[in-house]
Design a protein around this motif. Structure first.
Motif, short mmCIF file in Angstrom:
data_model
loop_
_atom_site.label_atom_id
_atom_site.label_comp_id
_atom_site.label_asym_id
_atom_site.label_seq_id
_atom_site.Cartn_x
_atom_site.Cartn_y
_atom_site.Cartn_z
N PHE A 68 47.71 -62.35 15.98
CA PHE A 68 49.09 -62.70 15.67
C PHE A 68 49.65 -63.75 16.63
O PHE A 68 50.28 -64.72 16.21
N ALA A 69 49.36 -63.56 17.92
CA ALA A 69 49.83 -64.51 18.92
C ALA A 69 49.25 -65.90 18.66
O ALA A 69 49.90 -66.91 18.91
N ARG A 91 55.39 -54.07 24.08
CA ARG A 91 55.88 -54.76 22.88
C ARG A 91 54.74 -55.19 21.95
O ARG A 91 54.64 -56.36 21.56
N LEU A 92 53.94 -54.24 21.58
CA LEU A 92 52.91 -54.51 20.57
C LEU A 92 53.51 -54.23 19.19
O LEU A 92 54.47 -53.47 19.07
N LEU A 93 52.94 -54.86 18.16
CA LEU A 93 53.40 -54.59 16.80
C LEU A 93 52.76 -53.29 16.33
O LEU A 93 51.54 -53.20 16.22
N ARG A 135 46.73 -60.37 24.66
CA ARG A 135 47.64 -61.18 23.85
C ARG A 135 48.29 -62.28 24.68
O ARG A 135 48.46 -63.41 24.22
#
Ligand SMILES: Nc1ncnc2c1ncn2[C@@H]1O[C@H](COP(=O)(O)OP(=O)(O)OP(=O)(O)O)[C@@H](O)[C@H]1O
Ligand SMILES: [Mg+2]
Lengths: 229, 281
Positions: free
Chosen positions: A102-103, A89-91, A150
């Motif tokens: 982002f996290a 589930r990476l962007l 992350r």
């Protein structure tokens, strides 16, 4: 710290993924969850993250009953967890650096801190050179390591890792497991779902084995037990 | 890509709004100007002394309905009358010599703040001691009032319609945006993003669409309105007495903030309520 009482989960399709799970994990523990495909391991992780709610039974984390948790309190709860998802589930439209930063932005970290923390995490998982790459330019194992970075960057007190070495070669797998062990030694509770028999055998940690939605064995300092059926 | 489409449609909506706004404002301005020429005339009882006329004049001027009052003496009335009826043959008027045939026609011309108030003023005037007769211009007043109301209703209806269309468009943009970024939103949520953190970019997008969608048509309208008023003033200068346009600056002193606020408001509320509907965790 993590306390499940008689938890069941039936999906709307009728599949009974969990069938009465009672499990206690103490603060600072390192626990492997093993079991064949479809035995309900990922479902268990999703319940802990409150991505799903159980059909029955209670789940308590840090003394808080997840069933009774208010919607508004969920984000704050999740920030204390670090999660490595089985499907990463990476962007997709952001590079490695941005995915990890982002996290940190999600939990409102000052950008000065972010500029310091992200490269540190990247070198920890051995991806310092690939910070500009996009997820699709990375191998499965590299994506997995980004996902781990992350999960760790916000310094969670519980780390839930669903197959964190599923796509890694034995050497890299061992390195990642060492990393998880180090994090555990620093006080983070670590729950790792894995199929990697060799590693489980070597590390001599607590092993919870599942089969068809129930726990069939729970042993301290165990190896990987092969349960025939 | 889709936001480009909604900026365009938003622009179209605000452009139409601006056109209607200009028309309405100018109509009202013209009606107001016309109103100022509608007067109520009052005549006095026979031989009423000047002091009493002055006193009545002061009382009338103090009324809310009255914007201005103008005293016309009997002699002035006679002079004006002569000008109209004996212009070609002044010798006919000579016959009256020093004797003013309109000796009892000293009067007040009363100008109203709003034609709609004429009825109540006339009622009051008729009750005042010393006043013989009140002449009103009933038809003009009624027509102007009705026309004014009609324009107001029509414009409100059209503006509401345009607003609904714009809100729907923004809402559509946001819905599609959410669908496209569904996975991203899910990931954000799973790593602990609050609802407002997830919503913020969408609301910002909505407001930006509103802002851009308002600026373009407002700029265009400014240009077109300037050209139009110049053109009308140049080509139809005979009519300029009749067609009193608001100047472009007067117009935009209201239209600019209203238009921008409208764009931003539609953008904000359109995205905000759509998010509430689609982003339940
Ligand atoms: N979203 C879903 N809807 C319906 N059924 C599901 C869903 N997710 C999982 N299941 C079913 O629930 C059961 C348990 O799935 P789960 O993903 O927990 O297994 P797992 O132990 O993680 O397997 P693996 O080792 O292959 O990852 C399976 O039978 C699966 O088909
Ligand atoms: Mg799984």
């Amino acid at each position: 710290m993590i306390d499940l009482q008689n938890v069941t989960k039936a999906y709307s399709t009728g599949v009974q993924a969990l069938n009465g799970i009672t499990l206690h994990i103490d603060k600072g523990e390192f626990v492997f969850i093993v079991g064949d495909s479809g035995s309900g391991k990922s479902t268990l992780i999703k319940l802990l993250l409150k991505e799903l709610d159980p059909t029955s039974g209670t789940i308590k984390v840090n003394g808080v009953n997840l069933n009774k948790m208010k919607r508004r309190a969920v984000p704050k709860y999740r920030r204390k967890l670090g999660v490595v998802f089985q499907d990463f589930r990476l962007l997709k439209d952001r590079n490695v650096y941005e995915n990890i930063a982002f996290a940190q932005r999600v939990v409102i970290t000052p950008s000065k801190q972010i500029r310091k923390n992200v490269p540190m995490m990247l070198s920890l998982v051995g991806l310092a050179e690939k910070y500009k790459s996009y997820p699709k330019q990375l191998s499965g194992g590299e994506q997995q390591r980004v996902a781990l970075a992350r999960a760790l960057v916000n310094q969670p007190n519980i780390l839930l890792a669903d197959e964190p070495t599923g796509n890694l070669d034995p050497k890299n797998s061992k390195e990642i497991m060492k990393l998880l062990e180090t994090i555990n030694e620093r006080g983070t509770t670590v729950v790792v779902v894995t199929h990697n028999q060799e590693i489980v055998d070597q590390m001599k940690k607590r092993v919870v084995a599942m089969h068809r939605g129930v726990i069939i064995s729970d042993e301290r300092k165990a190896g990987y037990t092969q349960h025939e059926n | 890509m889709f936001s480009l489409a909604s900026v365009a449609t938003m622009s179209a909506c605000i452009f139409l709004f601006g056109i209607f706004f200009c028309i309405i404002q100018n109509f009202q301005y013209m009606v107001k100007t016309a109103e100022q020429n509608v007067a109520v005339t009052v005549f006095f009882e026979k031989d009423l002394p000047q002091e009493q006329m002055d006193a009545i004049g002061e009382k009338i001027l103090a009324r809310d309905e009255v914007s201005d009052i103008h005293f016309v003496s009997a002699d002035e009335t006679w002079e004006a009358y002569q000008k109209i009826y004996f212009e070609e043959r002044p010798e006919l008027a000579e016959g009256f010599a020093e004797d003013n045939p309109l000796a009892n026609h000293a009067h007040y011309e009363i100008y109203l703040t709003d034609v709609a108030l004429q009825g109540s003023l006339v009622e009051y005037l008729e009750s005042v001691e010393g006043i013989r007769k009140v002449n009103k211009s009933a038809e003009i007043a009624d027509i102007l009032t009705n026309f004014n109301m009609l324009i107001a209703y029509v414009s409100v209806a059209i503006i509401i319609l345009l607003l609904c269309v714009s809100v729907f468009l923004i809402s559509n943009t946001v819905t599609i945006g959410i669908a496209v970024r569904k996975e991203e939103i899910a990931i954000m949520k799973l790593i602990g993003a609050t609802n407002s953190f997830v919503k913020a970019p969408f609301v910002v997008e909505g407001i930006l669409i509103g802002l851009i969608g308002a600026s373009i048509p407002l700029g265009l309208l400014y240009y077109l309105y300037t050209r139009l008023t110049q053109y009308v003033a140049g080509e139809f200068n005979i009519l300029t007495g009749l067609l009193q346009f608001l100047s472009v600056d007067e117009m935009f002193r209201i239209l600019l903030p209203v238009g921008l606020a409208l764009g931003v408001g539609i953008g904000f509320f359109g995205s905000f309520f759509t998010l509430r509907k689609h982003l339940k965790v």
